[in-house]
Design an enzyme around this catalytic site. Structure first.
Site, PDB file in Angstrom:
ATOM      1  N   ASP A 225       5.792  10.530  43.006  1.00  0.00           N
ATOM      2  CA  ASP A 225       6.663  11.298  42.051  1.00  0.00           C
ATOM      3  C   ASP A 225       5.771  11.475  40.825  1.00  0.00           C
ATOM      4  O   ASP A 225       6.351  11.722  39.594  1.00  0.00           O
ATOM      5  CB  ASP A 225       7.550  10.299  41.558  1.00  0.00           C
ATOM      6  CG  ASP A 225       8.935  11.342  41.098  1.00  0.00           C
ATOM      7  OD1 ASP A 225       8.942  12.472  41.333  1.00  0.00           O
ATOM      8  OD2 ASP A 225       9.959  10.631  40.777  1.00  0.00           O
TER       9      ASP A 225
ATOM     10  N   ASP B  30       9.659   6.050  41.944  1.00  0.00           N
ATOM     11  CA  ASP B  30      11.107   6.395  41.599  1.00  0.00           C
ATOM     12  C   ASP B  30      11.980   6.063  42.653  1.00  0.00           C
ATOM     13  O   ASP B  30      12.461   6.617  43.608  1.00  0.00           O
ATOM     14  CB  ASP B  30      11.194   8.148  41.345  1.00  0.00           C
ATOM     15  CG  ASP B  30      12.694   8.475  41.109  1.00  0.00           C
ATOM     16  OD1 ASP B  30      13.269   7.439  40.719  1.00  0.00           O
ATOM     17  OD2 ASP B  30      13.099   9.764  41.159  1.00  0.00           O
TER      18      ASP B  30
ATOM     19  N   ARG C 207      13.090  14.619  33.737  1.00  0.00           N
ATOM     20  CA  ARG C 207      13.532  15.351  32.594  1.00  0.00           C
ATOM     21  C   ARG C 207      13.364  14.292  31.397  1.00  0.00           C
ATOM     22  O   ARG C 207      13.243  15.015  30.413  1.00  0.00           O
ATOM     23  CB  ARG C 207      14.918  16.107  33.003  1.00  0.00           C
ATOM     24  CG  ARG C 207      15.967  15.075  33.082  1.00  0.00           C
ATOM     25  CD  ARG C 207      17.251  16.108  33.672  1.00  0.00           C
ATOM     26  NE  ARG C 207      17.053  15.963  35.185  1.00  0.00           N
ATOM     27  CZ  ARG C 207      17.720  16.507  36.073  1.00  0.00           C
ATOM     28  NH1 ARG C 207      18.833  17.268  35.539  1.00  0.00           N
ATOM     29  NH2 ARG C 207      17.477  16.598  37.111  1.00  0.00           N
TER      30      ARG C 207
ATOM     31  N   ASP D 258      18.658   8.732  38.278  1.00  0.00           N
ATOM     32  CA  ASP D 258      17.653   9.237  39.359  1.00  0.00           C
ATOM     33  C   ASP D 258      17.304  10.594  38.645  1.00  0.00           C
ATOM     34  O   ASP D 258      16.330  11.108  39.347  1.00  0.00           O
ATOM     35  CB  ASP D 258      18.267   9.222  40.740  1.00  0.00           C
ATOM     36  CG  ASP D 258      17.351   9.453  41.437  1.00  0.00           C
ATOM     37  OD1 ASP D 258      16.084   9.374  41.510  1.00  0.00           O
ATOM     38  OD2 ASP D 258      17.535   9.950  42.735  1.00  0.00           O
TER      39      ASP D 258
ATOM     40  N   GLU E 154      15.587  10.979  36.095  1.00  0.00           N
ATOM     41  CA  GLU E 154      14.689  10.469  35.025  1.00  0.00           C
ATOM     42  C   GLU E 154      13.572  11.326  34.732  1.00  0.00           C
ATOM     43  O   GLU E 154      13.092  11.026  33.509  1.00  0.00           O
ATOM     44  CB  GLU E 154      14.235   8.973  35.771  1.00  0.00           C
ATOM     45  CG  GLU E 154      12.861   9.102  36.692  1.00  0.00           C
ATOM     46  CD  GLU E 154      13.049   9.807  37.730  1.00  0.00           C
ATOM     47  OE1 GLU E 154      14.115  10.121  38.435  1.00  0.00           O
ATOM     48  OE2 GLU E 154      11.938  10.412  38.391  1.00  0.00           O
TER      49      GLU E 154
ATOM     50  N   LYS F 255       4.643  15.194  34.804  1.00  0.00           N
ATOM     51  CA  LYS F 255       5.684  13.946  35.025  1.00  0.00           C
ATOM     52  C   LYS F 255       4.730  12.841  35.819  1.00  0.00           C
ATOM     53  O   LYS F 255       4.195  13.162  37.119  1.00  0.00           O
ATOM     54  CB  LYS F 255       6.788  14.296  35.596  1.00  0.00           C
ATOM     55  CG  LYS F 255       7.592  13.335  36.632  1.00  0.00           C
ATOM     56  CD  LYS F 255       8.982  13.887  37.227  1.00  0.00           C
ATOM     57  CE  LYS F 255       9.735  12.819  37.902  1.00  0.00           C
ATOM     58  NZ  LYS F 255      10.811  13.087  38.872  1.00  0.00           N
TER      59      LYS F 255
ATOM     60  N   LYS G 254      18.321   5.186  45.107  1.00  0.00           N
ATOM     61  CA  LYS G 254      17.991   6.089  46.191  1.00  0.00           C
ATOM     62  C   LYS G 254      18.334   5.283  47.582  1.00  0.00           C
ATOM     63  O   LYS G 254      18.283   4.312  47.598  1.00  0.00           O
ATOM     64  CB  LYS G 254      16.845   6.825  46.276  1.00  0.00           C
ATOM     65  CG  LYS G 254      16.460   7.586  45.315  1.00  0.00           C
ATOM     66  CD  LYS G 254      14.868   8.049  45.319  1.00  0.00           C
ATOM     67  CE  LYS G 254      14.473   9.242  44.160  1.00  0.00           C
ATOM     68  NZ  LYS G 254      15.219  10.517  44.382  1.00  0.00           N
TER      69      LYS G 254
HETATM   70  N1  BES Z   1      11.625  12.423  41.931  1.00  0.00           N
HETATM   71  C1  BES Z   1      13.068  12.912  42.265  1.00  0.00           C
HETATM   72  C2  BES Z   1      13.021  14.535  42.862  1.00  0.00           C
HETATM   73  C3  BES Z   1      12.137  14.522  44.230  1.00  0.00           C
HETATM   74  C4  BES Z   1      12.865  14.351  45.489  1.00  0.00           C
HETATM   75  C5  BES Z   1      10.812  14.724  44.287  1.00  0.00           C
HETATM   76  C6  BES Z   1      12.425  14.510  46.605  1.00  0.00           C
HETATM   77  C7  BES Z   1      10.120  14.745  45.520  1.00  0.00           C
HETATM   78  C8  BES Z   1      10.979  14.761  46.885  1.00  0.00           C
HETATM   79  C9  BES Z   1      13.801  13.340  41.240  1.00  0.00           C
HETATM   80  O1  BES Z   1      13.595  12.396  40.004  1.00  0.00           O
HETATM   81  C10 BES Z   1      15.089  13.003  41.441  1.00  0.00           C
HETATM   82  O2  BES Z   1      15.586  11.899  41.952  1.00  0.00           O
HETATM   83  N2  BES Z   1      16.071  13.994  41.476  1.00  0.00           N
HETATM   84  C11 BES Z   1      17.283  13.987  41.838  1.00  0.00           C
HETATM   85  C12 BES Z   1      18.268  14.589  40.657  1.00  0.00           C
HETATM   86  C13 BES Z   1      19.579  14.366  40.589  1.00  0.00           C
HETATM   87  C14 BES Z   1      19.983  12.947  40.644  1.00  0.00           C
HETATM   88  C15 BES Z   1      20.368  15.322  39.726  1.00  0.00           C
HETATM   89  C16 BES Z   1      17.492  14.855  43.008  1.00  0.00           C
HETATM   90  O3  BES Z   1      16.793  15.984  43.420  1.00  0.00           O
HETATM   91  O4  BES Z   1      18.347  14.414  43.883  1.00  0.00           O
HETATM   92 ZN    ZN Z   2      11.687  11.442  39.970  1.00  0.00          ZN
HETATM   93 MN    MN Z   3      14.717  10.310  40.460  1.00  0.00          MN
END
Ligand code: BES
Ligand code: ZN
Ligand code: MN
Length: 503
Positions: A291, A273, A354, A350, A352, A268, A280
Site C-alpha cells: 500500500d 494497511d 486520503r 480503512d 486512511e 501514498k 480488513k
Molecule cells: N489500501 C486500500 C485500497 C486497496 C485495496 C489497495 C486493494 C490495493 C488493493 C485503501 O486504503 C482502502 O482500504 N480503501 C477502502 C476505502 C473504503 C473504506 C472507503 C476500500 O477500497 O475498500
Molecule cells: Zn490503504
Molecule cells: Mn485502507
C-alpha cells in the site's frame, strides 16, 4: 535466463562466424522467415539452412513473440541459436521495444548472448535498442532477498551478459546508459513494494529514500514533532495506532532554472494497511504491504530523473505511515483537523490513504508552490472493480495535464484512463458534523476518494492516479514477473522528458 543482466552494445561484425562456443546467438525474422543481411552473415549458409529446416520441422512461423532455439552447427561462433519471431509486416511497423527486449531476454539460456538487431526493412536505432535493453533488464528482475536457497540456476550462472549488435552502435552507449538508470529507478520501486513491513517500516523507508542524496537530490525528513508543529492532524491520526513513527520525506531535484516552479509528485506510503479499527478481513491482507506503491513510484522516479540529470525542477513528497488497530488508534466518529484547517469526520479508518495525502499535499502546495502536481496512490479497491489490473484510474482538474499524462501512459505502456469528477461526488463526502467525512458511501468509491483529495489541491493543476490495481499483485508480462510492478516510474520519467524539460 538468470537473475541480473549486463547489457552492452557492439557493431554488427561481432555477430560473425568463428570457432564454436560462446553462448547464444540471437537473430530475428518476420513471418516470411527472411533474415537480415547481418543476421545472414552471422549465421553463414549452414546456419541459415539449419534455421529454415528447423522452422519447418518445429512449426516455427515467425509469429510475433514466438521463438525457436537450437544447437548451433559447427563453424558458427555460438553454442545455441535463438530465432525470435517478429510477425507480419504490419506487426513489424509497431514493435513494442521493451516488450521485445523482455521476451528476448527470457529466451536466452546461456551466460552470454549476442543479439543481432537486424532484419529486412528496418534499421534499429540507438534509442530503440535502448528501449529493448530496458525491457530486458526489467524482465530479468526477481526479488529473492529472503530465499535462503536460491534457484540453482541463478547461483551457477550469476547473471547474463547481453551484447546488442546494431548498425548505430556508436550512439547506443548513451541510450544504453539512459535505459540502465531508468531500469534502476523501476527496480528500486519494485524492491520497495516487495519488501515486507517488518523490514520496511516508515523510518527505514525514509532512510532508503534519503539515499537519493548520493545522486544530488536534496532530502528533508519530517519527524512527528515537526508534523505536529505543521498541524498535520490527518496524517498523524492514521499513524497513531502504530508503534512505528510516521515520516514525511521531501525530495527536491533542482535540475532546471533556479527559482522556476517545480512539478510535484506526491506518493501514498502506507507500509501496511490493516484497515485499523475498521479492520480488513484476513484473506489477502498480506497484500497490504504494497500500500506504499505510490510512494515507491515517486522515489523511483526521482532516482531516474536525478540519475539522468533531468533539466527540470521536481519535488517528490511521500507520507509514510502504518495503519494499525490499537488502544491508541483513531476511530470511526473521531473528528480530526487537517493541516489545511479543514475538519474531517472519520467514518472508516480503512479510508486512511486520503488522510495521509491531504496533509502532504497541503504542505507541498503551500511550501513548494508547484506548477503542476500528480499524486499516486493505491487508494481504493473500487478502482480495481472499475478498471481491473492493467490500467490506472486518473482524475484531474486540468485537461492539458491529463492529456500529457495520457500521452506518457500510451508511450510507456503504463496506461491511465480518465475518470469523472462531478459535483455529486463532492457532495457525497459532506459531513453532518465536520467539513467532510472520509468516505462517500457504497457507490463510486474511487471517485469520492478523488473528490476528497481535490478539496486539498487549492488552485494547482493536479492529477490523481489511483494505482491500486496496477502497483502490486501484477499480471505477468514480458517486462515484469515481479509482484510489485514499480508502476509509474517510467510514466513520470516520460512525462517530464516530453513536457517539462528544457530542451
Ligand atoms: N489500501 C486500500 C485500497 C486497496 C485495496 C489497495 C486493494 C490495493 C488493493 C485503501 O486504503 C482502502 O482500504 N480503501 C477502502 C476505502 C473504503 C473504506 C472507503 C476500500 O477500497 O475498500
Ligand atoms: Zn490503504
Ligand atoms: Mn485502507
Amino acid at each position: 535466463m538468470a537473475d541480473g543482466i549486463e547489457i552492452g552494445f557492439g557493431p554488427m561484425e561481432q555477430g560473425g562466424q568463428g570457432p564454436g562456443g560462446s553462448g547464444d546467438l540471437v537473430v530475428f525474422v518476420g513471418d516470411d522467415l527472411a533474415l537480415g543481411s547481418a543476421a545472414r552473415t552471422a549465421l553463414g549458409s549452414a546456419g541459415a539452412d539449419l534455421v529454415a529446416k528447423a522452422a519447418a520441422s518445429e512449426k516455427f512461423k515467425g509469429r510475433s513473440l514466438s521463438a525457436l532455439s537450437l544447437p548451433a552447427p559447427a563453424g558458427i561462433h555460438a553454442d545455441r541459436l535463438v530465432v525470435v519471431g517478429l510477425g507480419s509486416e504490419k506487426d513489424r511497423t509497431k514493435i513494442d521495444w521493451p516488450v521485445l527486449g523482455g521476451f528476448t531476454a527470457s529466451k536466452v539460456s546461456s551466460r552470454s548472448a549476442r543479439v543481432v538487431l537486424d532484419w529486412p526493412g528496418t534499421t534499429v536505432s540507438a534509442a530503440q535498442a535502448g528501449e529493448f535493453a530496458l525491457g530486458a533488464r526489467l524482465r530479468t528482475y526477481t526479488f529473492d532477498r529472503y530465499k535462503t536457497k536460491k534457484k540453482p540456476d541463478a547461483e551457477e550462472k550469476g547473471g547474463t551478459a547481453l551484447t546488442l549488435l546494431l548498425a548505430e552502435h556508436g550512439t547506443a552507449s548513451r541510450e544504453g546508459e539512459a535505459a540502465r538508470t531508468l531500469s534502476e529507478g523501476v527496480i528500486l520501486a519494485r524492491d520497495l513494494v516487495n519488501e515486507p513491513p517488518n523490514v520496511l517500516f516508515p523510518e527505514e523507508f525514509a532512510k532508503r529514500a534519503s539515499e537519493l542524496s548520493k545522486l544530488g537530490v536534496e532530502i528533508e525528513v519530517l519527524e512527528p514533532a515537526r508534523m505536529r508543529e505543521l498541524g498535520m492532524g490527518a496524517l498523524l491520526a492514521v499513524a497513531q495506532g502504530s508503534v512505528r513513527e510516521p515520516r514525511v520525506v521531501i525530495m527536491r531535484w533542482n535540475g532546471g532554472p533556479a527559482g522556476e516552479a517545480p512539478i510535484a509528485f506526491i506518493g501514498k506510503g502506507v507500509v501496511f494497511d490493516s484497515g485499523g479499527v475498521s479492520i480488513k478481513p484476513g484473506g489477502g491482507m498480506e497484500d497490504m504491504k504494497g500500500d506504499m506503491g505510490g510512494a515507491a513510484a515517486v522515489v523511483g522516479a526521482l532516482h531516474a530523473l536525478a540519475s539522468r540529470k533531468a533539466r527540470c525542477n521536481v519535488v517528490g513528497a511521500i507520507g509514510i505511515v502504518e495503519n494499525m488497530p490499537d488502544g491508541g488508534s483513531y476511530r470511526p466518529s473521531d473528528i480530526i483537523t487537517s493541516m489545511s484547517g479543514q475538519t474531517i469526520e472519520v467514518i472508516n479508518t480503512d479510508a486512511e490513504g486520503r488522510l495521509v495525502l491531504a496533509d502532504v499535499i497541503t504542505h507541498i502546495v503551500r511550501s513548494a508552490k508547484p506548477k503542476a502536481m500528480i499524486d499516486l496512490a493505491t487508494l481504493t479497491g473500487a478502482i480495481i472493480v472499475a478498471l481491473g489490473q492493467d490500467i490506472a484510474g486518473m482524475f484531474s482538474n486540468d485537461d492539458a495535464l491529463a492529456a500529457n499524462i495520457n500521452a506518457a501512459g500510451e508511450a510507456t505502456g503504463e496506461k491511465v484512463w480518465r475518470m469523472p469528477l462531478i459535483p455529486a461526488y463532492d457532495k457525497a463526502i459532506d459531513s453532518k458534523f465536520a467539513d467532510m467525512k472520509n468516505t462517500g458511501g457504497r457507490h463510486g468509491g474511487a471517485a469520492t476518494a478523488a473528490s476528497f483529495i481535490k478539496r486539498y489541491v487549492e488552485e494547482v493543476p493536479w492529477a490523481h492516479l489511483d494505482i491500486a490495481g496496477v502497483a502490486m499483485s501484477s499480471n505477468a508480462s514480458e517486462i515484469n514477473r515481479s509482484w510489485g510492478a514499480g508502476w509509474g516510474v517510467r510514466l513520470l520519467d516520460r512525462l517530464v522528458r516530453d513536457h517539462y524539460e528544457a530542451r
